[in-house]
Scaffold this motif. Structure first.
Motif, mmCIF file in Angstrom:
data_model
loop_
_atom_site.group_PDB
_atom_site.id
_atom_site.type_symbol
_atom_site.label_atom_id
_atom_site.label_comp_id
_atom_site.label_asym_id
_atom_site.label_seq_id
_atom_site.Cartn_x
_atom_site.Cartn_y
_atom_site.Cartn_z
ATOM 1 N N PRO A 33 0.833 -1.207 0.000
ATOM 2 C CA PRO A 33 0.000 0.000 0.000
ATOM 3 C C PRO A 33 0.868 1.257 0.000
ATOM 4 O O PRO A 33 1.947 1.277 0.569
ATOM 5 C CB PRO A 33 -0.804 -0.113 1.302
ATOM 6 C CG PRO A 33 -0.084 -1.091 2.145
ATOM 7 C CD PRO A 33 0.722 -1.967 1.236
ATOM 8 N N THR A 34 0.354 2.283 -0.640
ATOM 9 C CA THR A 34 1.061 3.563 -0.664
ATOM 10 C C THR A 34 0.823 4.290 0.656
ATOM 11 O O THR A 34 -0.006 3.885 1.469
ATOM 12 C CB THR A 34 0.549 4.445 -1.823
ATOM 13 O OG1 THR A 34 -0.825 4.768 -1.573
ATOM 14 C CG2 THR A 34 0.684 3.738 -3.158
ATOM 15 N N SER A 35 1.530 5.374 0.837
ATOM 16 C CA SER A 35 1.359 6.165 2.063
ATOM 17 C C SER A 35 -0.035 6.780 2.140
ATOM 18 O O SER A 35 -0.537 7.087 3.213
ATOM 19 C CB SER A 35 2.427 7.259 2.141
ATOM 20 O OG SER A 35 2.315 8.108 1.013
ATOM 21 N N GLN A 36 -0.687 6.956 1.017
ATOM 22 C CA GLN A 36 -2.020 7.560 0.934
ATOM 23 C C GLN A 36 -3.142 6.541 1.157
ATOM 24 O O GLN A 36 -4.295 6.902 1.343
ATOM 25 C CB GLN A 36 -2.168 8.215 -0.453
ATOM 26 C CG GLN A 36 -3.431 8.976 -0.690
ATOM 27 C CD GLN A 36 -3.521 10.249 0.125
ATOM 28 O OE1 GLN A 36 -2.515 10.805 0.547
ATOM 29 N NE2 GLN A 36 -4.728 10.703 0.362
ATOM 30 N N TYR A 37 -2.812 5.244 1.147
ATOM 31 C CA TYR A 37 -3.812 4.183 1.130
ATOM 32 C C TYR A 37 -4.806 4.269 2.299
ATOM 33 O O TYR A 37 -6.022 4.206 2.084
ATOM 34 C CB TYR A 37 -3.130 2.812 1.115
ATOM 35 C CG TYR A 37 -4.105 1.677 1.254
ATOM 36 C CD1 TYR A 37 -4.920 1.314 0.185
ATOM 37 C CD2 TYR A 37 -4.242 0.982 2.448
ATOM 38 C CE1 TYR A 37 -5.833 0.282 0.292
ATOM 39 C CE2 TYR A 37 -5.147 -0.051 2.569
ATOM 40 C CZ TYR A 37 -5.931 -0.399 1.503
ATOM 41 O OH TYR A 37 -6.848 -1.407 1.618
ATOM 42 N N ASP A 40 -7.231 7.138 1.897
ATOM 43 C CA ASP A 40 -8.172 6.860 0.814
ATOM 44 C C ASP A 40 -9.188 5.797 1.222
ATOM 45 O O ASP A 40 -10.372 5.917 0.903
ATOM 46 C CB ASP A 40 -7.427 6.409 -0.450
ATOM 47 C CG ASP A 40 -6.699 7.552 -1.146
ATOM 48 O OD1 ASP A 40 -6.993 8.730 -0.834
ATOM 49 O OD2 ASP A 40 -5.838 7.267 -1.988
ATOM 50 N N ARG A 115 -8.732 5.788 -7.288
ATOM 51 C CA ARG A 115 -7.688 6.620 -6.697
ATOM 52 C C ARG A 115 -6.291 6.056 -6.954
ATOM 53 O O ARG A 115 -5.332 6.482 -6.348
ATOM 54 C CB ARG A 115 -7.942 6.786 -5.193
ATOM 55 C CG ARG A 115 -9.202 7.600 -4.937
ATOM 56 C CD ARG A 115 -9.519 7.689 -3.471
ATOM 57 N NE ARG A 115 -10.772 8.417 -3.294
ATOM 58 C CZ ARG A 115 -11.001 9.261 -2.297
ATOM 59 N NH1 ARG A 115 -10.075 9.479 -1.388
ATOM 60 N NH2 ARG A 115 -12.152 9.879 -2.210
ATOM 61 N N HIS A 117 -5.142 2.774 -6.577
ATOM 62 C CA HIS A 117 -4.649 1.633 -5.805
ATOM 63 C C HIS A 117 -4.929 0.346 -6.572
ATOM 64 O O HIS A 117 -5.992 0.178 -7.172
ATOM 65 C CB HIS A 117 -5.320 1.588 -4.423
ATOM 66 C CG HIS A 117 -5.050 2.824 -3.618
ATOM 67 N ND1 HIS A 117 -3.853 3.053 -2.995
ATOM 68 C CD2 HIS A 117 -5.819 3.917 -3.378
ATOM 69 C CE1 HIS A 117 -3.902 4.229 -2.375
ATOM 70 N NE2 HIS A 117 -5.085 4.774 -2.599
#
Length: 121
Positions: A33-37, A40, A115, A117
């Motif tokens: 997962p990204t840091s934004q996950y 979001d 978004r 992902h």
């Protein structure tokens, strides 16, 4: 407690639970997962919870179920239209809640995909 009092309580409980069902999905990601996950995911879950038309559709399913159950209960040998209506309302509500849950889950997953992902399920 009489069945006539139990049915509205059960119906209200099912409808109240409907707003949360499906939003607690834990998506499977293809990769880390990204840091934004997490942010979001929380926003997508909130979006899914805010779909008020799903409660209206569930209520409509309860009303249709009550109508069908009442008719079937009346034509049954016992002639218990009220019992049939109560059973039909509960069955219609349960079906509507299940459909709303699936719709909310789909909203969460599609929102995450939108978004950026890499959601697998």
């Amino acid at each position: 407690m009489k069945p006539i009092l139990i049915a509205p309580l059960a119906l209200a409980t099912l409808l109240g639970a409907c707003a949360e069902m499906g939003t607690d999905v834990t998506p499977v990601l293809d990769g880390a997962p990204t840091s934004q996950y997490q942010r979001d995911l929380a926003e997508c879950r909130a979006l899914a919870r805010d779909q008020s038309q799903l409660q209206q559709e569930t209520m409509a399913a309860a009303v249709i179920g009550a109508g069908i159950g009442g008719v079937l209960g009346e034509v049954d040998d016992d002639g218990d239209a009220l019992g049939g209506a109560i059973a039909g309302a509960l069955a219609g509500t349960a079906m509507g809640v299940g459909e709303a849950s699936e719709t909310r889950e789909t909203i969460v997953l599609n929102c995450l995909r939108g978004r950026g992902h890499a959601v697998v399920n």
